[in-house]
Design a protein around this motif. Structure first.
Motif, PDB file in Angstrom:
ATOM      1  N   UNK A   1     -31.548  28.230  41.523  1.00  0.00           N
ATOM      2  CA  UNK A   1     -31.222  27.797  40.167  1.00  0.00           C
ATOM      3  C   UNK A   1     -29.854  28.343  39.739  1.00  0.00           C
ATOM      4  N   UNK A   2     -28.778  27.907  40.331  1.00  0.00           N
ATOM      5  CA  UNK A   2     -27.463  28.481  40.020  1.00  0.00           C
ATOM      6  C   UNK A   2     -27.076  28.244  38.571  1.00  0.00           C
ATOM      7  N   UNK A   3     -27.522  27.157  37.972  1.00  0.00           N
ATOM      8  CA  UNK A   3     -27.121  26.806  36.618  1.00  0.00           C
ATOM      9  C   UNK A   3     -27.701  27.790  35.594  1.00  0.00           C
ATOM     10  N   UNK A   4     -28.984  28.125  35.772  1.00  0.00           N
ATOM     11  CA  UNK A   4     -29.644  29.069  34.874  1.00  0.00           C
ATOM     12  C   UNK A   4     -29.029  30.458  35.032  1.00  0.00           C
ATOM     13  N   UNK A   5     -28.752  30.807  36.281  1.00  0.00           N
ATOM     14  CA  UNK A   5     -28.149  32.097  36.580  1.00  0.00           C
ATOM     15  C   UNK A   5     -26.844  32.278  35.798  1.00  0.00           C
ATOM     16  N   UNK A   6     -26.009  31.247  35.873  1.00  0.00           N
ATOM     17  CA  UNK A   6     -24.717  31.310  35.210  1.00  0.00           C
ATOM     18  C   UNK A   6     -24.884  31.494  33.709  1.00  0.00           C
ATOM     19  N   UNK A   7     -25.729  30.701  33.105  1.00  0.00           N
ATOM     20  CA  UNK A   7     -25.843  30.771  31.658  1.00  0.00           C
ATOM     21  C   UNK A   7     -26.430  32.124  31.252  1.00  0.00           C
ATOM     22  N   UNK A   8     -27.299  32.680  32.068  1.00  0.00           N
ATOM     23  CA  UNK A   8     -27.839  33.994  31.745  1.00  0.00           C
ATOM     24  C   UNK A   8     -26.720  35.040  31.766  1.00  0.00           C
ATOM     25  N   UNK A   9     -25.884  34.961  32.801  1.00  0.00           N
ATOM     26  CA  UNK A   9     -24.798  35.945  32.891  1.00  0.00           C
ATOM     27  C   UNK A   9     -23.828  35.818  31.735  1.00  0.00           C
ATOM     28  N   UNK A  10     -23.591  34.582  31.318  1.00  0.00           N
ATOM     29  CA  UNK A  10     -22.688  34.394  30.183  1.00  0.00           C
ATOM     30  C   UNK A  10     -23.310  34.969  28.911  1.00  0.00           C
ATOM     31  N   UNK A  11     -24.638  34.808  28.804  1.00  0.00           N
ATOM     32  CA  UNK A  11     -25.280  35.332  27.610  1.00  0.00           C
ATOM     33  C   UNK A  11     -25.142  36.860  27.572  1.00  0.00           C
ATOM     34  N   UNK A  12     -25.375  37.495  28.721  1.00  0.00           N
ATOM     35  CA  UNK A  12     -25.240  38.952  28.761  1.00  0.00           C
ATOM     36  C   UNK A  12     -23.813  39.367  28.420  1.00  0.00           C
ATOM     37  N   UNK A  13     -22.831  38.627  28.977  1.00  0.00           N
ATOM     38  CA  UNK A  13     -21.433  38.964  28.695  1.00  0.00           C
ATOM     39  C   UNK A  13     -21.169  38.917  27.196  1.00  0.00           C
ATOM     40  N   UNK A  14     -21.735  37.900  26.526  1.00  0.00           N
ATOM     41  CA  UNK A  14     -21.531  37.808  25.081  1.00  0.00           C
ATOM     42  C   UNK A  14     -22.233  38.931  24.332  1.00  0.00           C
ATOM     43  N   UNK A  15     -23.439  39.271  24.818  1.00  0.00           N
ATOM     44  CA  UNK A  15     -24.163  40.376  24.173  1.00  0.00           C
ATOM     45  C   UNK A  15     -23.376  41.673  24.284  1.00  0.00           C
ATOM     46  N   UNK A  16     -22.789  41.904  25.467  1.00  0.00           N
ATOM     47  CA  UNK A  16     -22.013  43.135  25.642  1.00  0.00           C
ATOM     48  C   UNK A  16     -20.822  43.160  24.687  1.00  0.00           C
ATOM     49  N   UNK A  17     -20.137  42.015  24.560  1.00  0.00           N
ATOM     50  CA  UNK A  17     -19.014  41.949  23.632  1.00  0.00           C
ATOM     51  C   UNK A  17     -19.477  42.229  22.208  1.00  0.00           C
ATOM     52  N   UNK A  18     -20.646  41.681  21.879  1.00  0.00           N
ATOM     53  CA  UNK A  18     -21.164  41.816  20.511  1.00  0.00           C
ATOM     54  C   UNK A  18     -21.446  43.279  20.161  1.00  0.00           C
ATOM     55  N   UNK A  19     -22.038  44.023  21.096  1.00  0.00           N
ATOM     56  CA  UNK A  19     -22.380  45.409  20.758  1.00  0.00           C
ATOM     57  C   UNK A  19     -21.154  46.314  20.802  1.00  0.00           C
ATOM     58  N   UNK A  20     -20.073  45.848  21.410  1.00  0.00           N
ATOM     59  CA  UNK A  20     -18.834  46.627  21.393  1.00  0.00           C
ATOM     60  C   UNK A  20     -18.022  46.334  20.131  1.00  0.00           C
ATOM     61  N   UNK A  21     -18.321  45.197  19.519  1.00  0.00           N
ATOM     62  CA  UNK A  21     -17.513  44.714  18.399  1.00  0.00           C
ATOM     63  C   UNK A  21     -17.361  45.709  17.237  1.00  0.00           C
ATOM     64  N   UNK A  22     -18.446  46.345  16.756  1.00  0.00           N
ATOM     65  CA  UNK A  22     -18.270  47.257  15.613  1.00  0.00           C
ATOM     66  C   UNK A  22     -17.251  48.358  15.892  1.00  0.00           C
ATOM     67  N   UNK A  23     -17.298  48.929  17.103  1.00  0.00           N
ATOM     68  CA  UNK A  23     -16.321  49.966  17.453  1.00  0.00           C
ATOM     69  C   UNK A  23     -14.916  49.395  17.422  1.00  0.00           C
ATOM     70  N   UNK A  24     -14.757  48.186  17.982  1.00  0.00           N
ATOM     71  CA  UNK A  24     -13.436  47.569  18.022  1.00  0.00           C
ATOM     72  C   UNK A  24     -12.911  47.349  16.606  1.00  0.00           C
TER      73      UNK A  24
END
Lengths: 304, 297
Positions: free
Chosen positions: B1-24
């Protein structure tokens, strides 16, 4: 580096003796100022000079809390620095995790930027920072006055104002501690294997669940270190409260001590020493806890 | 399921950006933006009071021209330089190195010495200033006067007569621990076998120190110098509490000069020009530091 076990025992004893002598001199240099504060604070006739108290008293301490505004200064300091520390721990915990786990292109530039921010002196930032906060404060004051009227707006500004309000000082104090805390948490999470999170992922845990059930328990030692260093540094800071606070209601311990000292004609060394000791104590206690993290934290930034 | 894999990784990438945002956001609002803004301010005649406070004008590089011919500015640079060299480069470093080296011996009182040397590091700035007002007071009853009387040196009003030397001593007192901690970490990386081998070859302790220890901890020393230099440039609180820059500008560090220009003379524009110089210096050292650190990410 000196030899650990020289072959000649008498030579070694001589070297040990000179080591004791040198370390004693350095230790006396380090310790003497503390004696004065401690002795003067319990001395009924304290003076500017180091002396053995002729009559012991706790009067100076009583006065801080009963006659002067000491209680308010202590509570203000604890509230401001405590909240700032809490903010730092939460933000650095989340941000440090993100910095450790991300593989994005901005990771390296971001980490470099954090290190560079750490070298910027607050003293050089304070002028523009003051302007920025003043502008924000005027704007906020305008909005609050429009909604609540003059009187209530002033009361609210005491809490959420950026100049002469708790919020501004708390946020700026927290921001100044953030770079080191982010760095500590990032290096800390680097040592936490991803397996734990992956196991939780397999169980279908969401991001929030992963953070709460897996990462926070694992991160506690790192958060402890980051929080202690943030607390010690924010607690000892003098410049920010000096510039950002003016109302007597909001005074914190460093300002209370500094202004009490400026009352030149009525200088009361016993009172000042007791106040200094009250202000000193939390920092020393926190430092005692932080000691075991010192080497890691400093050398973490120094490993070539 | 390469398509699901990709979207999951993108979601995590966005989550990581989101939790870094307040510090930034905080760093942007209270560090990066003010730092950039200080350059703009330094090109205006912004002030806290008077006509310029209501209608600040753009004055180009006039503040910098004034800076160049301002004797008090050059004095503050010189005072800062002497302060950094005297306390961070010499005082803290020498005493920190001596303590670190001696504390490697298996002495019985090691933990006690260690704790006492660390103690000044925990002291809030104003308390440090206050403590030393007592130590350095004038007259024969003051602590320093009594100590030097031991060696036959007459009492003096220390903060009036030798102000810069005195704040160097106080800053040395505050920072021995930092140097000691860093250098201890550097020393503990040197293996005992090297010393063993040198001893076999009949090396004296002095030779071992200059030929083995010093070269091997040179990188640590270098990093210590950078770290302590930038943190010493930033010092304000305890010196302000002790001398407020006086007497006659003798202890007017660049940080105190910035403060006095901006909040005593109310000239924010000119104060910013001085601040920009301090920022530039610190950034320069910071870049060397970051490159030397070779951050592994």
């Amino acid at each position: 580096m000196a030899p650990h076990h020289a072959h000649n025992p008498s030579k070694r004893r001589g070297a040990d003796l000179s080591a004791y002598a040198t370390l004693s001199v350095i230790s006396i240099f380090c310790a003497i100022p503390f004696f004065w504060v401690l002795l003067a604070s319990i001395d009924g006739n304290a003076s500017l000079f180091l002396q053995w108290p002729r009559e012991l008293t706790i009067d100076n301490y009583v006065r801080i809390f009963m006659q002067e505004d000491g209680t308010r200064w202590v509570l203000n300091s604890l509230f401001v620095v405590g909240t700032a520390t809490l903010i730092v721990m939460v933000l650095a915990g989340l941000g440090g995790y993100a910095l450790s786990r991300t593989r994005a292109w901005w990771k390296r530039p971001f980490l470099y930027t954090i290190l560079l921010i750490r070298v910027l002196p607050t003293t050089a930032l304070i002028v523009p920072l003051y302007k920025v906060l003043l502008t924000a404060n005027n704007w906020l004051g305008g909005v609050l006055r429009a909604i609540f009227g003059n009187g209530p707006a002033r009361e609210i500004l005491k809490y959420v104002g950026f100049i002469d309000g708790y919020l501004g000082l708390i946020l700026v104090l927290a921001t100044m501690q953030l770079p080191l805390a982010l760095w500590i948490m990032k290096t800390f999470f680097d040592t936490v294997p991803r397996d734990y999170e992956e196991a939780a992922l397999m169980d279908g845990a969401t991001m929030l669940q992963r953070i709460r059930r897996v990462l926070i328990p694992l991160a506690l030692p790192g958060l402890g270190a980051a929080g202690l260093f943030a607390f010690i540094s924010a607690w000892g800071d003098f410049l920010l409260p000096l510039i950002l606070l003016s109302s007597p209601d909001l005074q914190t311990l460093p300002l209370g001590l500094f202004r009490a000292f400026l009352r030149v004609n009525t200088i009361d060394y016993g009172f000042l020493a007791a106040l200094a000791f009250v202000y000193l104590l939390p920092a020393v206690i926190a430092f005692g806890f932080a000691r075991r993290f010192l080497v890691q934290t400093f050398s973490g930034g120094v490993k070539g | 399921m390469p398509w699901i894999q990709l979207s999951y990784e993108r979601r995590v990438a966005w989550q990581l950006r989101l939790i870094l945002l307040p510090s930034v956001l905080l760093l942007l609002a209270f560090v990066i933006y003010p730092a950039v803004y200080s350059i703009y301010l330094s090109l205006t005649n912004e002030a806290l009071t008077g006509a310029a406070a209501l209608k600040p004008r753009f004055v180009g590089t006039r503040n910098y021209a004034r800076l160049f011919s301002d004797a008090k500015f050059w004095n503050s640079l010189l005072v800062t330089l002497i302060f950094v060299i005297g306390s961070a480069v010499i005082g803290q470093f020498v005493l920190g190195l001596v303590s670190a080296v001696l504390l490697r011996r298996p002495l019985r009182w090691k933990p006690i010495f260690n704790s006492i040397i660390l103690l000044p590091n925990a002291v809030p700035e104003v308390v440090a200033g206050f403590m030393w007002i007592s130590m350095l007071a004038g007259g024969e009853r003051a602590t320093l006067s009594r100590i030097v009387a031991f060696f036959g040196i007459p009492a003096a009003d220390w903060l009036q007569t030798f102000p810069l030397t005195m704040i160097i001593i106080v800053n040395t007192w505050r920072g021995i621990a930092t140097a000691m901690i860093l250098l201890t970490a550097g020393l503990s990386a040197i293996s005992e076998e090297i010393y063993e081998a040198a001893r076999m070859d009949g090396a004296t302790p002095r030779q071992m120190f200059t030929r083995i220890t010093l070269p091997l901890i040179a990188p640590t020393i270098f990093l210590y110098m950078l770290v302590s230099t930038v943190s010493t440039i930033a010092i304000f609180g305890f010196v302000y509490a002790l001398t407020r820059g006086g007497p006659g500008g003798a202890t007017e560090l660049i940080s105190i000069y910035i403060y006095n220009q901006s909040f005593t003379a109310f000239q924010l524009g000119y104060g910013s020009a001085v601040a920009v110089v301090a920022l530039a210096f610190s950034l320069l050292i910071g870049v060397v530091y970051v490159r030397a650190l070779k951050v592994e990410v």
